[in-house]
Motif scaffolding. Structure first.
Motif, PDB file in Angstrom:
ATOM      1  N   HIS A  95       0.880  -1.193   0.017  1.00 39.82           N
ATOM      2  CA  HIS A  95      -0.096  -0.050   0.090  1.00 39.82           C
ATOM      3  C   HIS A  95       0.969   1.225  -0.239  1.00 39.82           C
ATOM      4  O   HIS A  95       1.640   1.589   0.653  1.00 39.82           O
ATOM      5  N   THR A 121      -3.315   4.959  -2.713  1.00 36.27           N
ATOM      6  CA  THR A 121      -4.405   5.590  -2.009  1.00 36.27           C
ATOM      7  C   THR A 121      -3.995   7.146  -2.520  1.00 36.27           C
ATOM      8  O   THR A 121      -2.709   7.713  -2.230  1.00 36.27           O
ATOM      9  N   ALA A 139      -5.408   7.601   6.457  1.00 37.19           N
ATOM     10  CA  ALA A 139      -5.154   6.613   5.065  1.00 37.19           C
ATOM     11  C   ALA A 139      -4.026   5.496   5.454  1.00 37.19           C
ATOM     12  O   ALA A 139      -4.008   4.479   4.875  1.00 37.19           O
ATOM     13  N   VAL A 140      -3.301   5.801   6.634  1.00 36.53           N
ATOM     14  CA  VAL A 140      -2.157   4.759   6.803  1.00 36.53           C
ATOM     15  C   VAL A 140      -3.232   3.338   7.156  1.00 36.53           C
ATOM     16  O   VAL A 140      -3.949   3.326   8.072  1.00 36.53           O
ATOM     17  N   ARG A 141      -2.372   2.478   6.779  1.00 38.63           N
ATOM     18  CA  ARG A 141      -2.945   0.889   7.010  1.00 38.63           C
ATOM     19  C   ARG A 141      -1.778   0.164   7.424  1.00 38.63           C
ATOM     20  O   ARG A 141      -0.581   0.544   7.312  1.00 38.63           O
ATOM     21  N   LYS A 142      -2.129  -1.015   7.804  1.00 43.95           N
ATOM     22  CA  LYS A 142      -0.961  -1.845   8.450  1.00 43.95           C
ATOM     23  C   LYS A 142       0.093  -2.450   7.254  1.00 43.95           C
ATOM     24  O   LYS A 142       1.021  -2.606   7.684  1.00 43.95           O
ATOM     25  N   ASP A 143      -0.463  -2.520   5.971  1.00 42.48           N
ATOM     26  CA  ASP A 143       0.316  -2.930   4.947  1.00 42.48           C
ATOM     27  C   ASP A 143       0.835  -1.470   4.178  1.00 42.48           C
ATOM     28  O   ASP A 143       1.396  -1.755   2.870  1.00 42.48           O
ATOM     29  N   THR A 144       0.903  -0.284   4.731  1.00 42.86           N
ATOM     30  CA  THR A 144       1.144   0.746   4.158  1.00 42.86           C
ATOM     31  C   THR A 144       2.952   0.845   4.074  1.00 42.86           C
ATOM     32  O   THR A 144       3.603   0.903   5.114  1.00 42.86           O
ATOM     33  N   HIS A 172       4.472   5.885  12.421  1.00 46.73           N
ATOM     34  CA  HIS A 172       4.063   4.776  11.714  1.00 46.73           C
ATOM     35  C   HIS A 172       5.306   4.012  11.292  1.00 46.73           C
ATOM     36  O   HIS A 172       5.025   2.696  10.844  1.00 46.73           O
TER      37      HIS A 172
END
Length: 396
Positions: A95, A121, A139-144, A172
């Motif tokens: 991501h 994104t 917008a930050v995800r675990k897979d970013t 992060h």
């Protein structure tokens, strides 16, 4: 028709190469022509010159010389940062976060990565082109695995909240890249203080009075990235290819000049820009694009209703004024600017845009000339439009 003069106001597209820069380069095009990987003296001279330029660049942006890698320009630097980081970290996630107002040297690599299974994104921007840091956080995800937001927009001049976005990325543990091609000599950079959370930064010499075809990528020590160019062991085995010694020397001299007396330079440029702004906003049915205050000191971007931008540029050129409708890299496209669309302008307004970017050799007389010529040309073009109905309203 008044006297025709030559006025160059497209410095965001490119700048002239300063005479001091050319003088610094000439010996490496003539007597010091050796390959810097060679062991004999004319090769060693080239190698020493490269390291001097690396130190000049590092000092100008508050970095360590070991964190500077020379490239062919901003496009290569952007591609290397984006693809190199994505492929190096693909086992951790796929991501990527960026914005819809980036230069195509960022957008197109992101689109390419989408064809390879990555998810991108594109953060929304407001009507000024500003990214809200809270949108980055959301917008930050675990897979970013990567964030890229430009330092300042090349079309509308809006300066983004890079320190704040960098702080979020740092919290992060996500590598953060910024395309800073437009900001050298306009915004002071400090990779150890203000910009301490930027992991990668792209720049290009021809935007700050250096030669074309040479740029650099700042790569913070410890940043995980794959090589983009493969071959020899140049640039500490990270960027293969015989070094463009003369270009590197020119970049070093150019950035040294561009970052000296920066405040005094900006004060002069802003004074001309603000007078140009006030005069152009006297033209009915015009609008300033980009943030009114958080913008580059040399940049103005306007939309004129009931006008087609290409016709405006051609008529300005006939009067000796060089300008643009947006990015020079997209000048052959008939599509409205992706930046102006992203800030919410309808196509019929976006197509009537004009970008003026000032530089070191512009004068108050140049401003006078543009303010004399531009209203006349806008009036002529509108007189040919069946849709135009005169008003006195303008927006800022």
């Amino acid at each position: 028709m008044g006297e025709k003069r030559f006025v160059y106001m497209d410095h965001a597209a490119t700048t002239f190469t300063k005479s001091e820069v050319i003088e610094a380069m000439l010996p490496f095009l003539k007597e010091h022509f050796g390959n810097p990987s060679s062991l004999y003296s004319i090769g060693r001279e080239g190698k020493e010159a490269i390291e001097t330029a690396r130190e000049q660049l590092a000092k100008a942006i508050g970095a360590n010389p070991e964190e500077i890698y020379f490239t062919s320009g901003g496009t290569e630097s952007d591609n290397w940062a984006i693809k190199g980081t994505a492929f190096a970290r693909r086992k951790k996630g796929k991501h990527i976060i960026t914005t819809p107002i980036e230069h195509h040297a960022v957008l197109y690599p992101c689109e390419y990565l989408q064809t390879k299974g990555f998810d991108v994104t594109y953060l929304p921007v407001d009507r000024y082109g500003l990214v809200d840091p809270s949108e980055v956080e959301a917008a930050v995800r675990k897979d970013t695995i990567f964030i890229s937001v430009m330092y300042a927009n090349n079309e509308i001049g809006t300066i983004e909240p890079i320190p704040e976005i960098g702080e979020i990325a740092k919290e992060h543990g996500i590598p953060f890249h910024t395309d800073a091609v437009q900001v050298i000599g306009k915004i002071p950079l400090d990779m150890k203080q203000k910009d301490r959370n930027v992991d990668m930064l792209s720049l290009s010499s021809h935007k700050f009075y250096g030669p074309k075809g040479i740029g650099a990528l700042y790569l913070r020590e410890g940043t995980e990235i794959e090589n983009y160019m493969h071959g020899g062991g140049q640039e500490r085995k990270k960027r293969a290819g015989t070094e463009n010694v003369a270009g590197i020397v020119g970049l070093g001299k150019a950035i040294e000049l561009a970052t000296a007396n920066l405040e005094k330079h900006n004060e002069r440029t802003k004074k001309m820009r603000d007078r140009l702004l006030a005069g152009i906003l006297e033209i009915p049915d015009c609008m300033l694009n980009g943030h009114p205050e958080k913008r580059l000191p040399d940049n103005l971007n306007f939309s004129f209703e009931y006008i087609e931008g290409e016709s405006l540029l051609l008529m300005l050129d006939q009067r000796g004024i060089c300008s643009s409708t947006g990015s020079a890299c997209s000048s052959g496209s008939l599509e409205p600017s992706h930046v102006l669309r992203a800030i919410g302008l309808p196509p019929e307004i976006a197509q009537g845009s004009l970008r003026l970017t000032l530089g070191d050799e512009n004068s108050e007389e140049d401003v006078d000339y543009v303010l004399e010529v531009l209203p006349e040309i806008v009036g002529k073009l509108r007189a040919m439009s069946p849709f135009y109905k005169p008003t006195t309203a303008c927006e800022k």
